[in-house]
Write a protein that holds these residues in place. Structure first.
Motif, PDB file in Angstrom:
ATOM      1  N   ALA A  87      11.690  -1.554  -6.829  1.00 42.17           N
ATOM      2  CA  ALA A  87      10.341  -1.027  -7.078  1.00 42.17           C
ATOM      3  C   ALA A  87      10.309  -0.458  -8.492  1.00 42.17           C
ATOM      4  O   ALA A  87      11.130   0.390  -8.835  1.00 42.17           O
ATOM      5  N   HIS A  88       9.356  -0.939  -9.304  1.00 43.98           N
ATOM      6  CA  HIS A  88       9.374  -0.620 -10.729  1.00 43.98           C
ATOM      7  C   HIS A  88       8.004  -0.128 -11.204  1.00 43.98           C
ATOM      8  O   HIS A  88       6.998  -0.852 -11.079  1.00 43.98           O
ATOM      9  N   LEU A  89       7.971   1.082 -11.724  1.00 46.25           N
ATOM     10  CA  LEU A  89       6.775   1.568 -12.404  1.00 46.25           C
ATOM     11  C   LEU A  89       6.809   1.020 -13.823  1.00 46.25           C
ATOM     12  O   LEU A  89       7.731   1.309 -14.595  1.00 46.25           O
ATOM     13  N   LEU A  90       5.805   0.225 -14.180  1.00 49.57           N
ATOM     14  CA  LEU A  90       5.783  -0.429 -15.482  1.00 49.57           C
ATOM     15  C   LEU A  90       5.470   0.562 -16.601  1.00 49.57           C
ATOM     16  O   LEU A  90       4.891   1.627 -16.357  1.00 49.57           O
ATOM     17  N   PRO A  91       5.841   0.232 -17.831  1.00 51.76           N
ATOM     18  CA  PRO A  91       5.465   1.085 -18.964  1.00 51.76           C
ATOM     19  C   PRO A  91       3.950   1.218 -19.053  1.00 51.76           C
ATOM     20  O   PRO A  91       3.206   0.302 -18.663  1.00 51.76           O
ATOM     21  N   GLU A  92       3.507   2.335 -19.548  1.00 52.14           N
ATOM     22  CA  GLU A  92       2.068   2.580 -19.652  1.00 52.14           C
ATOM     23  C   GLU A  92       1.404   1.443 -20.438  1.00 52.14           C
ATOM     24  O   GLU A  92       1.911   0.977 -21.453  1.00 52.14           O
ATOM     25  N   GLY A  93       0.266   1.008 -19.945  1.00 51.09           N
ATOM     26  CA  GLY A  93      -0.480  -0.068 -20.578  1.00 51.09           C
ATOM     27  C   GLY A  93      -0.165  -1.447 -20.048  1.00 51.09           C
ATOM     28  O   GLY A  93      -0.892  -2.407 -20.327  1.00 51.09           O
ATOM     29  N   GLN A  94       0.909  -1.584 -19.262  1.00 50.07           N
ATOM     30  CA  GLN A  94       1.260  -2.881 -18.675  1.00 50.07           C
ATOM     31  C   GLN A  94       0.913  -2.858 -17.199  1.00 50.07           C
ATOM     32  O   GLN A  94       1.281  -1.926 -16.484  1.00 50.07           O
ATOM     33  N   ALA A 107      12.576   5.753 -10.155  1.00 50.09           N
ATOM     34  CA  ALA A 107      13.506   5.639 -11.287  1.00 50.09           C
ATOM     35  C   ALA A 107      14.812   4.951 -10.901  1.00 50.09           C
ATOM     36  O   ALA A 107      15.369   4.179 -11.685  1.00 50.09           O
ATOM     37  N   ALA A 108      15.307   5.210  -9.690  1.00 47.62           N
ATOM     38  CA  ALA A 108      16.600   4.663  -9.290  1.00 47.62           C
ATOM     39  C   ALA A 108      16.477   3.508  -8.300  1.00 47.62           C
ATOM     40  O   ALA A 108      17.495   3.043  -7.778  1.00 47.62           O
ATOM     41  N   ARG A 129       1.968  10.754 -13.110  1.00 48.01           N
ATOM     42  CA  ARG A 129       2.961   9.798 -13.601  1.00 48.01           C
ATOM     43  C   ARG A 129       4.389  10.296 -13.336  1.00 48.01           C
ATOM     44  O   ARG A 129       5.268   9.511 -12.968  1.00 48.01           O
ATOM     45  N   ALA A 130       4.603  11.582 -13.480  1.00 51.54           N
ATOM     46  CA  ALA A 130       5.938  12.130 -13.230  1.00 51.54           C
ATOM     47  C   ALA A 130       6.375  11.905 -11.787  1.00 51.54           C
ATOM     48  O   ALA A 130       7.551  11.624 -11.519  1.00 51.54           O
ATOM     49  N   ALA A 131       5.438  12.006 -10.844  1.00 53.15           N
ATOM     50  CA  ALA A 131       5.788  11.811  -9.440  1.00 53.15           C
ATOM     51  C   ALA A 131       6.212  10.379  -9.173  1.00 53.15           C
ATOM     52  O   ALA A 131       7.198  10.128  -8.458  1.00 53.15           O
ATOM     53  N   ALA A 142       0.821  -1.211   0.000  1.00 58.83           N
ATOM     54  CA  ALA A 142       0.000   0.000   0.000  1.00 58.83           C
ATOM     55  C   ALA A 142       0.854   1.260   0.000  1.00 58.83           C
ATOM     56  O   ALA A 142       0.570   2.227  -0.728  1.00 58.83           O
ATOM     57  N   GLN A 143       1.899   1.263   0.813  1.00 56.77           N
ATOM     58  CA  GLN A 143       2.749   2.452   0.867  1.00 56.77           C
ATOM     59  C   GLN A 143       3.545   2.637  -0.418  1.00 56.77           C
ATOM     60  O   GLN A 143       3.710   3.764  -0.904  1.00 56.77           O
ATOM     61  N   LEU A 144       4.052   1.547  -0.977  1.00 56.80           N
ATOM     62  CA  LEU A 144       4.721   1.672  -2.272  1.00 56.80           C
ATOM     63  C   LEU A 144       3.767   2.241  -3.315  1.00 56.80           C
ATOM     64  O   LEU A 144       4.173   3.012  -4.188  1.00 56.80           O
ATOM     65  N   ALA A 145       2.482   1.890  -3.196  1.00 54.16           N
ATOM     66  CA  ALA A 145       1.500   2.349  -4.174  1.00 54.16           C
ATOM     67  C   ALA A 145       1.236   3.840  -4.080  1.00 54.16           C
ATOM     68  O   ALA A 145       1.158   4.525  -5.116  1.00 54.16           O
ATOM     69  N   LEU A 146       1.091   4.393  -2.884  1.00 53.54           N
ATOM     70  CA  LEU A 146       0.580   5.767  -2.771  1.00 53.54           C
ATOM     71  C   LEU A 146       1.540   6.794  -2.179  1.00 53.54           C
ATOM     72  O   LEU A 146       1.312   7.994  -2.337  1.00 53.54           O
ATOM     73  N   VAL A 147       2.583   6.375  -1.508  1.00 47.95           N
ATOM     74  CA  VAL A 147       3.482   7.354  -0.883  1.00 47.95           C
ATOM     75  C   VAL A 147       4.050   8.360  -1.881  1.00 47.95           C
ATOM     76  O   VAL A 147       4.157   9.556  -1.555  1.00 47.95           O
ATOM     77  N   PRO A 148       4.421   7.977  -3.112  1.00 48.06           N
ATOM     78  CA  PRO A 148       4.927   9.006  -4.028  1.00 48.06           C
ATOM     79  C   PRO A 148       3.968  10.170  -4.236  1.00 48.06           C
ATOM     80  O   PRO A 148       4.389  11.332  -4.330  1.00 48.06           O
ATOM     81  N   GLY A 149       2.666   9.878  -4.298  1.00 47.26           N
ATOM     82  CA  GLY A 149       1.688  10.944  -4.480  1.00 47.26           C
ATOM     83  C   GLY A 149       1.547  11.826  -3.264  1.00 47.26           C
ATOM     84  O   GLY A 149       1.413  13.057  -3.379  1.00 47.26           O
ATOM     85  N   PHE A 150       1.582  11.232  -2.069  1.00 41.36           N
ATOM     86  CA  PHE A 150       1.511  12.037  -0.855  1.00 41.36           C
ATOM     87  C   PHE A 150       2.784  12.861  -0.671  1.00 41.36           C
ATOM     88  O   PHE A 150       2.732  14.031  -0.283  1.00 41.36           O
TER      89      PHE A 150
END
Length: 343
Positions: free
Chosen positions: A270-277, A265-266, A257-259, A151-159
């Motif tokens: 933890a990996h943000l997948l390409p859009e659509g995946q 990124a580094a 998406r930028a957040a 849950a935290q990996l999912a939303l912490v970047p936005g907060f």
């Protein structure tokens, strides 16, 4: 230098997973392997997949048996770690995979766990803002719960980026049955679980709720209210979390998406997948990786983030070993250089 590591609760799922990872760690030697009711038994009779350790005999989980090692992993039920940890030397790195030292709020602990609060330790989720700094040189580490990890990996970047509203966060997550532990329970029999799904801990009663609110609030700089519903999925391992929150006025898909791209990124795990995946639990099975994807629901004004982890690896043992590596100044990915398994 070789680091001596002891593992308690070695007959359970979490303790067995810690041992699986440590068996391939280049910098450690496995010292005491302990259990309680299973003390005296051969490890291979309880964890037959751990071939290199199969002939080791479990000893009782006591401070005396664990002391003398550089690192001690406590893979014990909640309420069992605090007293034991207090009896271990301050110089020993103690990593608690249980719940005893996760929560900062005494009131929240007492409300959800019903016992005396043991205090909080540095939090072992390195991907959170400031977490690595707190872990470096630490001698006590609290490993997050598996649901709060996803849950935290999912939303912490936005907060952390100030993009999300704090008062309408909804988390729905499906977990494999290993998250309930290894003890026999009638509702976890194969005939009860296979072929269907169902919720539990509905209505704000799950003990991981305050841990999520703690992490989100720390990132947001203000209190965050969470509605969390866990579900049981007919699989042994894995968590698939769908987390949603209202976005602040004027925030759009590009900023969201930028957040997340900036946050991960580094990151090695933890990996943000390409859009659509989209994430799937099979992508991360047996690995310390988390995969994520997000979408902006413009009609509802909400971001939807899906995160997949293996609850026993990234959700427990992998996060514990990753935190150990950081605390001791080792290569962060040591012992964790594992890709997922497919199919």
């Amino acid at each position: 230098m070789t680091i001596s590591v002891a593992v308690s609760g070695a007959s359970g799922y979490a303790g067995g997973e810690v041992l699986r990872l440590l068996a391939h760690h280049p910098d450690v030697a496995i010292g005491a392997i302990t259990a309680h009711s299973n003390a005296g038994q051969r490890l291979g009779s309880l964890q037959p997949h751990l071939h290199s350790l199969a002939d080791r005999v479990l000893v009782d989980t006591t401070a005396e048996n664990l002391a003398g090692n550089d690192v001690v992993f406590l893979a014990l039920p909640h309420g069992a770690s605090a007293e034991l940890a207090a009896r271990l030397p301050e110089r020993t790195l103690v990593i608690d995979a249980g719940a005893d030292h996760r929560l900062e709020s005494e009131a929240a602990w007492e409300k959800f766990y019903g016992s005396a609060h043991a205090g909080s330790w540095p939090y072992g989720l390195p991907e959170l803002p400031g977490a690595r700094e707190a872990l470096r040189g630490a001698r006590r580490v609290a490993v997050p719960g598996c649901y709060p990890t996803s849950a935290q990996l999912a939303l912490v970047p936005g907060f952390a980026a100030g993009l999300l509203e704090p008062d309408d966060v909804v988390i729905v997550a499906a977990s494999g049955t290993s998250g309930a532990g290894k003890a026999a329970k009638a509702h976890l029999l194969g005939s009860e679980v296979m072929g269907g799904m169902g919720p539990y801990g509905v209505g704000g009663g799950h003990r991981h709720t305050p841990e999520m609110e703690q992490g989100f609030g720390r990132a947001a700089g203000e209190p965050v209210r969470v509605s969390f519903t866990p579900t049981l999925a007919p699989m042994a391992r894995g968590i698939l979390t769908t987390a949603t929150a209202r976005v602040r006025p004027g925030v759009g898909a590009a900023a969201l998406r930028a957040a997340w791209e900036s946050a991960y990124a580094a990151e090695p795990f933890a990996h943000l997948l390409p859009e659509g995946q989209w994430p799937h639990t099979k992508q991360v099975l047996g690995s310390n990786h988390a995969t994520l994807q997000l979408a902006f629901d413009e009609h509802a004004g909400r971001v939807i983030v899906v995160c997949a982890i293996d609850n026993l690896t990234k959700g427990t043992a992998g996060g514990a070993v990753q935190s150990m590596n950081i605390a001791l100044g080792l290569r962060e990915s040591a012992g964790l250089d594992l890709e997922g398994i497919a199919p």
